[in-house]
Design a protein around this motif. Structure first.
Motif, mmCIF file in Angstrom:
data_model
loop_
_atom_site.group_PDB
_atom_site.id
_atom_site.type_symbol
_atom_site.label_atom_id
_atom_site.label_comp_id
_atom_site.label_asym_id
_atom_site.label_seq_id
_atom_site.Cartn_x
_atom_site.Cartn_y
_atom_site.Cartn_z
ATOM 1 N N ALA A 176 0.836 -1.211 0.000
ATOM 2 C CA ALA A 176 0.000 0.000 0.000
ATOM 3 C C ALA A 176 0.867 1.256 0.000
ATOM 4 O O ALA A 176 0.613 2.201 -0.757
ATOM 5 C CB ALA A 176 -0.932 -0.009 1.211
ATOM 6 N N LEU A 177 1.898 1.255 0.842
ATOM 7 C CA LEU A 177 2.746 2.435 0.928
ATOM 8 C C LEU A 177 3.591 2.597 -0.331
ATOM 9 O O LEU A 177 3.811 3.722 -0.804
ATOM 10 C CB LEU A 177 3.640 2.339 2.172
ATOM 11 C CG LEU A 177 4.421 3.594 2.560
ATOM 12 C CD1 LEU A 177 3.500 4.804 2.680
ATOM 13 C CD2 LEU A 177 5.170 3.367 3.863
ATOM 14 N N ALA A 178 4.058 1.493 -0.895
ATOM 15 C CA ALA A 178 4.834 1.563 -2.136
ATOM 16 C C ALA A 178 3.999 2.158 -3.266
ATOM 17 O O ALA A 178 4.524 2.894 -4.109
ATOM 18 C CB ALA A 178 5.338 0.177 -2.519
ATOM 19 N N GLU A 179 2.727 1.859 -3.258
ATOM 20 C CA GLU A 179 1.843 2.381 -4.311
ATOM 21 C C GLU A 179 1.642 3.884 -4.198
ATOM 22 O O GLU A 179 1.182 4.524 -5.144
ATOM 23 C CB GLU A 179 0.495 1.649 -4.268
ATOM 24 C CG GLU A 179 0.596 0.203 -4.750
ATOM 25 C CD GLU A 179 -0.692 -0.576 -4.552
ATOM 26 O OE1 GLU A 179 -1.623 -0.040 -3.914
ATOM 27 O OE2 GLU A 179 -0.754 -1.732 -5.030
ATOM 28 N N THR A 180 2.009 4.465 -3.043
ATOM 29 C CA THR A 180 1.926 5.918 -2.892
ATOM 30 C C THR A 180 3.263 6.596 -3.182
ATOM 31 O O THR A 180 3.375 7.809 -3.090
ATOM 32 C CB THR A 180 1.468 6.309 -1.469
ATOM 33 O OG1 THR A 180 2.528 6.048 -0.532
ATOM 34 C CG2 THR A 180 0.227 5.544 -1.071
ATOM 35 N N GLY A 181 4.300 5.789 -3.505
ATOM 36 C CA GLY A 181 5.576 6.363 -3.911
ATOM 37 C C GLY A 181 6.757 6.097 -2.997
ATOM 38 O O GLY A 181 7.883 6.455 -3.339
ATOM 39 N N GLN A 182 6.539 5.472 -1.837
ATOM 40 C CA GLN A 182 7.657 5.137 -0.949
ATOM 41 C C GLN A 182 8.435 3.968 -1.541
ATOM 42 O O GLN A 182 7.847 2.939 -1.875
ATOM 43 C CB GLN A 182 7.151 4.792 0.450
ATOM 44 C CG GLN A 182 8.211 4.298 1.417
ATOM 45 C CD GLN A 182 9.283 5.346 1.731
ATOM 46 O OE1 GLN A 182 9.020 6.542 1.677
ATOM 47 N NE2 GLN A 182 10.472 4.884 2.045
ATOM 48 N N ALA A 183 9.761 4.128 -1.650
ATOM 49 C CA ALA A 183 10.546 3.111 -2.359
ATOM 50 C C ALA A 183 11.516 2.343 -1.471
ATOM 51 O O ALA A 183 11.989 1.279 -1.866
ATOM 52 C CB ALA A 183 11.333 3.762 -3.494
ATOM 53 N N GLU A 184 11.828 2.859 -0.285
ATOM 54 C CA GLU A 184 12.851 2.252 0.563
ATOM 55 C C GLU A 184 12.198 1.662 1.816
ATOM 56 O O GLU A 184 11.506 2.374 2.548
ATOM 57 C CB GLU A 184 13.902 3.291 0.980
ATOM 58 C CG GLU A 184 14.381 4.207 -0.136
ATOM 59 C CD GLU A 184 15.215 3.501 -1.178
ATOM 60 O OE1 GLU A 184 15.949 2.568 -0.794
ATOM 61 O OE2 GLU A 184 15.137 3.899 -2.358
ATOM 62 N N PHE A 185 12.464 0.370 2.073
ATOM 63 C CA PHE A 185 11.865 -0.309 3.214
ATOM 64 C C PHE A 185 12.934 -1.059 3.994
ATOM 65 O O PHE A 185 13.795 -1.727 3.419
ATOM 66 C CB PHE A 185 10.771 -1.278 2.755
ATOM 67 C CG PHE A 185 9.558 -0.573 2.218
ATOM 68 C CD1 PHE A 185 8.507 -0.234 3.060
ATOM 69 C CD2 PHE A 185 9.470 -0.226 0.880
ATOM 70 C CE1 PHE A 185 7.398 0.439 2.579
ATOM 71 C CE2 PHE A 185 8.364 0.444 0.379
ATOM 72 C CZ PHE A 185 7.316 0.782 1.238
#
Length: 235
Positions: free
Chosen positions: A49-58
């Motif tokens: 969900a967060l990646a789909e908003t543009g966050q790329a680093e986990f």
């Protein structure tokens, strides 16, 4: 957009704004600070969900949990960071699977990562974790041994040394962590001069103390609770 996705997006936007303000306060460009969303113990659905908003680093702390999430999220365009303590016997599962390993603290661990990376015909980017405060319960090489370890790592073709990482003691007042962050920057600068290499990254600062970390030069900030909420107990 689901309620959870909206919640994660809003929290991350607030964190990004706080990071940008801290950077500007220190005369730095906000884009020089990368947010690593620490997703340990949170479900793969949150990462998606967060990646789909543009966050790329986990960032992940536990090897098996991280590998399981990578499998569940295969094809998702993200960069995985291994930020937890790493046992030498698990290094073979980590090399080549993470964009950056933040927690290398011994020549034995470095060698294990190097050997696996070479067998995979790849180069693993790493940071050396430094135990600046000398806390016995925390991982990290002692400051006195840092140059020796850095030189060893530079001699391993399977590894690329990208900088340093630290975790300060827990303080109620985040300002008390500032000297630890300043010390890591100083150690990095001395290493660059001594070894004649660029070490671009300083991984330091978490939910409670990221403002002084950014002001002291952090390039990678590891934030979990402020984005994902309280972590569930480890099963």
């Amino acid at each position: 957009m689901s309620d959870r996705k909206q919640e994660l997006a809003e929290r991350t936007a607030e964190v990004r704004e706080a990071l940008a303000n801290a950077a500007r306060q220190a005369g730095r460009a906000p884009e020089d600070v990368t947010l690593v969303a620490v997703s340990k113990l949170h479900p793969a659905s949150d990462i998606r969900a967060l990646a789909e908003t543009g966050q790329a680093e986990f960032g992940e702390n536990y090897v098996q949990e991280a590998l399981s999430k990578q499998e569940d999220l295969a094809g998702l365009d993200v960069n995985w960071h291994f930020i937890g303590g790493l046992q030498t016997n698990k290094a073979k599962y980590v090399a080549g699977k993470f964009a950056l390993v933040h927690s290398v603290d011994s020549s034995k661990l470095a060698r294990a990562l190097h050997n696996k990376a070479v067998s995979l015909d790849t180069v693993q980017d790493i940071l050396i974790q430094v135990n600046i405060a000398g806390e016995t319960q925390k991982s990290g090489v002692e400051t006195e041994r840092l140059p020796e370890l850095a030189e060893e790592v530079l001699g391993m073709e399977g590894l690329r040394l990208a900088g340093l990482m630290t975790m300060p003691p827990f303080f109620d007042d985040p300002e008390r962590a500032r000297p630890v962050f300043a010390r890591l920057r100083e150690l990095r600068d001395r290493l660059e001069t001594r070894l004649g290499v660029k070490l671009p990254h300083l991984s330091m600062g978490m939910t409670g103390d990221f403002v002084p970390a950014v002001e002291e030069g952090a390039t990678l900030v590891r934030i979990g609770t402020r984005i994902f909420g309280a972590r569930p107990p480890r099963g």
